[in-house]
Enzyme design. Structure first.
Site, PDB file in Angstrom:
ATOM      1  N   SER A 119      -2.727   2.557 -14.059  1.00 53.63           N
ATOM      2  CA  SER A 119      -1.332   2.132 -13.979  1.00 53.63           C
ATOM      3  C   SER A 119      -1.221   0.717 -14.509  1.00 53.63           C
ATOM      4  O   SER A 119      -2.192  -0.053 -14.456  1.00 53.63           O
ATOM      5  CB  SER A 119      -0.854   2.175 -12.524  1.00 53.63           C
ATOM      6  OG  SER A 119       0.384   1.519 -12.371  1.00 53.63           O
ATOM      7  N   TYR A 137      -2.014  -0.430  -3.314  1.00 52.85           N
ATOM      8  CA  TYR A 137      -1.978   0.447  -4.487  1.00 52.85           C
ATOM      9  C   TYR A 137      -2.416  -0.322  -5.735  1.00 52.85           C
ATOM     10  O   TYR A 137      -3.278   0.143  -6.494  1.00 52.85           O
ATOM     11  CB  TYR A 137      -0.575   1.016  -4.683  1.00 52.85           C
ATOM     12  CG  TYR A 137      -0.423   1.787  -5.973  1.00 52.85           C
ATOM     13  CD1 TYR A 137      -0.988   3.052  -6.107  1.00 52.85           C
ATOM     14  CD2 TYR A 137       0.259   1.238  -7.057  1.00 52.85           C
ATOM     15  CE1 TYR A 137      -0.870   3.754  -7.303  1.00 52.85           C
ATOM     16  CE2 TYR A 137       0.380   1.935  -8.239  1.00 52.85           C
ATOM     17  CZ  TYR A 137      -0.180   3.185  -8.365  1.00 52.85           C
ATOM     18  OH  TYR A 137      -0.073   3.870  -9.548  1.00 52.85           O
TER      19      TYR A 137
END
Length: 246
Positions: free
Chosen positions: A146, A159
């Site tokens: 990501s 995260y």
């Protein structure tokens, strides 16, 4: 023969984790469309069965289980080898996320996120590398991370930490494995319209999701890097929709 900047991946054998929906399912479809054969894993056996029905049982072999289990990753590779005789690529795509401040998520949620995103990637890489070395001709490792792995945002600290770990892992693996013919690619999409974090910070049907990337956009990126000549490697590919802030 004239030089070509692309190669065919028809007939290659590819394992994909987290393939029961979203980016993983879209990647399976894109690679089968390119002529590849795919072994797919995920926790939802019914979703994997649907994928087999859609793409064909001669082109897809499913393995249900949790990527946090090293044995599941070995079983995924073994299923590919048993059906098609080898493994050419591992797409380490499985991942989960939830939004919230550092004190907002409970211990179990955070543990699952870290184990899935970090250990799940490590186990899939190890299973693939073991097979590549037994074949003696290298392969491809594609890690779907990501943009949060480069710049974390508020309410996603853990995260983002897991995605930073994937970025570091990929960079080190590139230096470690290139000499034996294994390419390592890190694909880092921004927000993508999938089931990711629905009910954990994202709301199904929210208008903002329409401004995000589509899972097919990320699947196309995977296909592009695999179709590069073996003498070429793409180490990092960051992706944003035109409507998202970078």
């Amino acid at each position: 023969m004239p030089y070509s900047p692309t190669r065919s991946i028809e007939g290659t054998v590819i394992a994909i984790t987290g393939a029961s929906s979203g980016i993983g399912a879209a990647t399976a479809a894109a690679l089968v469309d390119a002529g590849a054969r795919v072994a797919v894993c995920g926790r939802r056996e019914d979703r994997l069965a649907k994928l087999v029905t859609e793409l064909g049982d001669d082109k897809v072999v499913p393995v249900a289980g949790d990527v946090r289990d090293p044995a599941l990753n070995d079983a995924l590779v073994a299923a590919a080898v048993r059906k098609w005789g080898r493994l050419d690529t591992m797409v380490a795509n499985a991942g989960i996320g939830a939004y919230g401040g550092i004190m907002d998520l409970d211990d179990a949620e955070l543990t699952e996120m870290v184990e899935t995103n970090v250990l799940g990637t490590v186990w899939s890489v190890r299973s693939a590398v073991k097979q590549f070395r037994s074949q003696g001709d290298g392969g491809d490792l594609v890690i779907v991370a990501s943009v949060a792995g480069f710049r974390g945002g508020a309410d996603e600290a853990v995260y983002a930490g897991t995605k930073h770990a994937q970025v570091g892992l990929a960079g080190s693996l590139d230096r470690e494995l290139r000499a034996e013919g294994t390419r390592v690619t890190l694909i880092c999409p921004a927000g993508t319209h999938t089931e990711f974090a629905i009910g954990a910070g994202r709301i199904e049907g929210s208008a903002v999701l329409d401004s995000y990337l589509h899972p097919e956009d990320v699947a196309h990126a995977v296909r592009v890097v695999l179709e590069q000549p073996r003498a070429v490697r793409t180490t990092v590919w960051q992706m944003w929709s035109m409507q998202q802030q970078s």
